[in-house]
Enzyme design. Structure first.
Site, PDB file in Angstrom:
ATOM      1  N   THR A  17      81.144  39.792  46.359  1.00  0.00           N
ATOM      2  CA  THR A  17      81.863  38.586  45.927  1.00  0.00           C
ATOM      3  C   THR A  17      81.423  38.138  44.543  1.00  0.00           C
ATOM      4  O   THR A  17      82.192  37.538  43.807  1.00  0.00           O
ATOM      5  CB  THR A  17      81.623  37.465  46.962  1.00  0.00           C
ATOM      6  OG1 THR A  17      82.239  37.868  48.175  1.00  0.00           O
ATOM      7  CG2 THR A  17      82.203  36.140  46.532  1.00  0.00           C
ATOM      8  N   ASP A  98      77.382  40.310  52.598  1.00  0.00           N
ATOM      9  CA  ASP A  98      77.530  40.690  54.011  1.00  0.00           C
ATOM     10  C   ASP A  98      76.420  41.616  54.519  1.00  0.00           C
ATOM     11  O   ASP A  98      75.910  41.434  55.619  1.00  0.00           O
ATOM     12  CB  ASP A  98      78.889  41.350  54.241  1.00  0.00           C
ATOM     13  CG  ASP A  98      80.036  40.346  54.168  1.00  0.00           C
ATOM     14  OD1 ASP A  98      79.769  39.133  54.252  1.00  0.00           O
ATOM     15  OD2 ASP A  98      81.192  40.775  54.020  1.00  0.00           O
TER      16      ASP A  98
END
Ligand code: ASP
Length: 330
Positions: A17, A98
């Site tokens: 991200t 993640d």
């Protein structure tokens, strides 16, 4: 300012991200991860030039949910090669949040250098209002450029905090303070150019670890225990040739009776079984909620199931079988 004497830091980008892009600045969830290149990430942080001389490499451009063991091998070897150079003083890896805790622990156990290695990430894409990536990147480079960060294993710099790779875990789906070290707390802080460590890392890592990344990784999977759990998944994994299973057990690594029987059968067939907990903090005691001596299982201690999987893959990949010693040591 004479910048030629600044530490030289390699920034290895893998996506995530922090390199994410959305169609409009108000979007913090609907975006594509891992699309913005490392040069653009660096350009967004002019202050980096006051902290370090940067050598940048794009290692991958992925959403870290898709991280692979093959990429771990590439990354670990590239970090070792860079840190072996006299003109590189530390490494920063930009990553998705993640699986950051898995990659960080993998590198913590395989990189063979005492020079700083710092992972960072972001919860908001680079295009978002109040994107957190630029400051996290500046702070990560600041930590990697600090002599105090040497010899502490792989670190995670996120939201002004410094965590040990072994202890850190993602604890929120949206918060910019998503990373915590539940049992041990932060290692230190980084803010406005100041790096401050408040505790040290006692378990062996990096140059003192006995592991190396592999060409071929053993198949190790994670199975959870829950109400009414069946033995279907364990039996399917054994039939597929699994070498190790980590159980995300209830509470102190306890397991449904049906699952316990399936795992005992798996152990008899030569599968290594490690008991961890799905709870998110605390530790799993050997011979506590289940008898490891009778079942032939291993307790994961304070490692969560995902980190326990990393350690089990490394141990089995290195041909080691004294697994309880390994889990008690690392
Ligand atoms: N899915 C993204 C990733 O892990 C999430 C993030 O980076 O925050 O690459």
């Amino acid at each position: 300012m004479n910048t030629s004497s600044l530490p030289r830091i390699a920034v290895l980008a893998t996506g995530g991200t922090i390199a994410g892009q959305a169609g409009d600045a108000s979007k913090t969830a609907g975006y594509k991860a891992g699309v913005v290149g490392v040069d653009k990430l660096l350009d967004a942080v002019p202050a980096l030039g006051l902290v370090a001389r940067i050598h940048a490499e794009q290692i991958a451009s992925i959403d870290s949910k898709d991280m692979s063991a093959a990429l771990w091998t590439t990354l670990s070897r590239r970090i070792d090669a860079l840190l072996a150079q006299d003109d590189i003083d530390g490494v920063v890896v930009t990553h998705g949040t993640d699986t950051l805790e898995e990659t960080a622990y993998l590198l913590h156990l395989t990189v063979k250098s005492t020079k700083p290695v710092v992972l960072t990430a972001a919860m908001r894409p680079s295009t978002a209002l109040s994107a957190d990536g630029p400051l996290n990147l500046l702070n990560a480079v600041t930590v990697a450029a600090s002599a105090d960060a040497a010899g502490k294993g792989v670190l995670v710099a996120f939201n002004n905090q410094i965590h040990s790779a072994r202890d850190v875990t993602k604890t929120s789906t949206y918060s910019v303070g998503a990373f915590r070290s539940p049992e041990t707390g932060v290692l230190g802080f980084v803010q406005d150019g100041r790096v401050e460590f408040q505790r040290t890392v006692v378990r062996p890592h990096t140059a003192a670890s006995e592991f190396a990344v592999a060409e071929q990784w053993p198949m190790v999977e994670i199975v959870a225990s829950y109400a009414d759990a069946s033995r279907v998944m364990v039996d399917a994994l054994v039939a597929a040739g699994v070498k190790g299973i980590v159980v995300a057990g209830t509470g102190n690594g306890s397991m449904h009776a049906t699952l316990t029987q399936a795992l005992a059968d798996a152990v008899k067939k030569g599968v290594a079984v490690v008991r961890a907990s799905r709870v998110g903090s605390g530790h799993v005691m050997r011979n506590g909620a289940a008898s490891d001596d009778v079942l032939g299982t291993v307790s994961a201690g304070t490692l969560n199931p995902y980190k326990a999987r990393v350690l089990l893959m490394l141990a089995l990949g290195s041909g080691l079988d004294d697994l309880q010693r390994i889990f008690d040591t690392y």
